[in-house]
Design a protein around this motif. Sequence first.
Motif, mmCIF file in Angstrom:
data_model
loop_
_atom_site.group_PDB
_atom_site.id
_atom_site.type_symbol
_atom_site.label_atom_id
_atom_site.label_comp_id
_atom_site.label_asym_id
_atom_site.label_seq_id
_atom_site.Cartn_x
_atom_site.Cartn_y
_atom_site.Cartn_z
ATOM 1 N N MET A 144 -51.189 -22.511 -42.173
ATOM 2 C CA MET A 144 -50.723 -21.944 -40.906
ATOM 3 C C MET A 144 -49.918 -20.676 -41.180
ATOM 4 S SD MET A 144 -50.145 -21.916 -37.575
ATOM 5 C CE MET A 144 -50.698 -23.484 -36.944
ATOM 6 N N ILE A 145 -50.421 -19.553 -40.712
ATOM 7 C CA ILE A 145 -49.694 -18.281 -40.783
ATOM 8 C C ILE A 145 -49.330 -17.881 -39.362
ATOM 9 C CG2 ILE A 145 -49.781 -15.833 -41.382
ATOM 10 C CD1 ILE A 145 -51.707 -16.511 -43.606
ATOM 11 N N ILE A 146 -48.057 -17.632 -39.123
ATOM 12 C CA ILE A 146 -47.579 -17.216 -37.807
ATOM 13 C C ILE A 146 -47.035 -15.807 -37.918
ATOM 14 C CG2 ILE A 146 -45.981 -17.709 -35.923
ATOM 15 C CD1 ILE A 146 -46.024 -20.637 -36.808
ATOM 16 N N ALA A 147 -47.620 -14.894 -37.153
ATOM 17 C CA ALA A 147 -47.218 -13.480 -37.159
ATOM 18 C C ALA A 147 -46.379 -13.207 -35.918
ATOM 19 C CB ALA A 147 -48.453 -12.587 -37.167
ATOM 20 N N ILE A 148 -45.193 -12.664 -36.123
ATOM 21 C CA ILE A 148 -44.298 -12.349 -35.001
ATOM 22 C C ILE A 148 -43.921 -10.879 -35.067
ATOM 23 C CG2 ILE A 148 -42.134 -12.912 -33.849
ATOM 24 C CD1 ILE A 148 -42.233 -15.656 -35.093
ATOM 25 N N ASP A 149 -44.344 -10.138 -34.065
ATOM 26 C CA ASP A 149 -44.063 -8.702 -34.006
ATOM 27 C C ASP A 149 -43.216 -8.375 -32.787
ATOM 28 O OD1 ASP A 149 -45.589 -7.649 -36.280
ATOM 29 O OD2 ASP A 149 -47.348 -8.344 -35.183
ATOM 30 N N GLY A 150 -42.639 -7.187 -32.800
ATOM 31 C CA GLY A 150 -41.870 -6.742 -31.649
ATOM 32 C C GLY A 150 -40.868 -5.670 -32.033
ATOM 33 N N PRO A 151 -40.307 -5.007 -31.041
ATOM 34 C CA PRO A 151 -39.336 -3.935 -31.295
ATOM 35 C C PRO A 151 -37.970 -4.483 -31.697
ATOM 36 C CG PRO A 151 -39.568 -4.291 -28.943
ATOM 37 C CD PRO A 151 -40.596 -5.161 -29.592
ATOM 38 N N ALA A 211 -54.031 -14.069 -38.799
ATOM 39 C CA ALA A 211 -53.003 -15.101 -38.631
ATOM 40 C C ALA A 211 -53.447 -16.135 -37.601
ATOM 41 C CB ALA A 211 -51.686 -14.464 -38.194
ATOM 42 N N ASP A 212 -53.036 -17.385 -37.819
ATOM 43 C CA ASP A 212 -53.400 -18.467 -36.902
ATOM 44 C C ASP A 212 -52.772 -18.284 -35.529
ATOM 45 O OD1 ASP A 212 -54.777 -20.543 -38.816
ATOM 46 O OD2 ASP A 212 -52.999 -19.826 -39.866
ATOM 47 N N VAL A 213 -51.544 -17.786 -35.502
ATOM 48 C CA VAL A 213 -50.834 -17.538 -34.248
ATOM 49 C C VAL A 213 -50.183 -16.167 -34.326
ATOM 50 C CG1 VAL A 213 -48.970 -18.275 -32.712
ATOM 51 C CG2 VAL A 213 -50.338 -19.997 -33.910
ATOM 52 N N LYS A 214 -50.336 -15.386 -33.253
ATOM 53 C CA LYS A 214 -49.708 -14.070 -33.187
ATOM 54 C C LYS A 214 -48.844 -14.003 -31.936
ATOM 55 C CE LYS A 214 -53.758 -11.879 -35.322
ATOM 56 N NZ LYS A 214 -54.812 -10.860 -35.132
#
Length: 212
Positions: free
Chosen positions: A1-8, A123-126
Motif C-alpha cells: 500500500m502506497i499512499i500519496a499525499i500532495d498539497g500546498p 500509488a494505491d491512494v492519492k
Amino acid sequence: MIIAIDGPAASGKGTLARRIADYYHLALLDTGLTYRAVAYEMLQRGWPLDDEAHAIAAARQVDLGALDRETLSAHEIADAASKVAVIPEVRRILVEKQRAFARNPAGAVLDGRDIGTVVCPDADVKLYVTASAEVRAGRRLRDIESRGGRADFAEILADIVHRDERDMGRADSPLKPAADAHLLDTSEMGIEAAFLAAKAIVDDALAKRDKA
C-alpha cells in the motif's frame, strides 16, 4: 500500500500524513524535508541558492534516515527549499531517493508536492489536500506563535501566495492534483475530521483491492 499525499504549504497534509502512517503502521516520508535538507546545506555553507553545481552536490548527500524535522522546519529554510526545488537535476536526484523509500515492502505514506503525479504515479491512494490561502496563513501564524515566535498575518499570507505561484508555475513537476486524486479541502475541517475523511478513502481502496 502506497499512499500519496500532495498539497500546498500549510494545507494540513503533513499532520494528516503522520496520522495515516501511524494508523496503518506504514513508513512515512515528508518529501519536503529532502528539499529543505538541500537548502539547509546550502545556507550553512553560504552557497547561493541558485548555484546548481553545489545544489546538486548537496542533493546527492541527502540521507533520508537523518532528516531532522525540528531543524528543517525553520521558515527561512522552507522558503529556500522552494527555490532549490526548481533545479531539475536536484529534483531528479531526490525523486529517485523518494521512489526507493516508497518501495518499502511494508508500504509507505509520502507527502509532498508531486507524489501522485511524478514520484509515485501508481500509488494505491492519492490525496490532494488543500485549503484557502487565508486559512493556511492563519494556521502558519498560530504555529509560529505556539513556538513563542511573532509574525505578521499579511506577510505570511503574501509568502504563501508567492510560494503557491512558484510551486504551481515551475516547469518541472509543478504542484497540481493527479487526475485520479481525491480532493480534500480542509478549510473548515479540524485534523480529526480530515483524518476520518481520508481514512474512509483509504479503507475503500483497501476493500476494493482485497476483492480484486
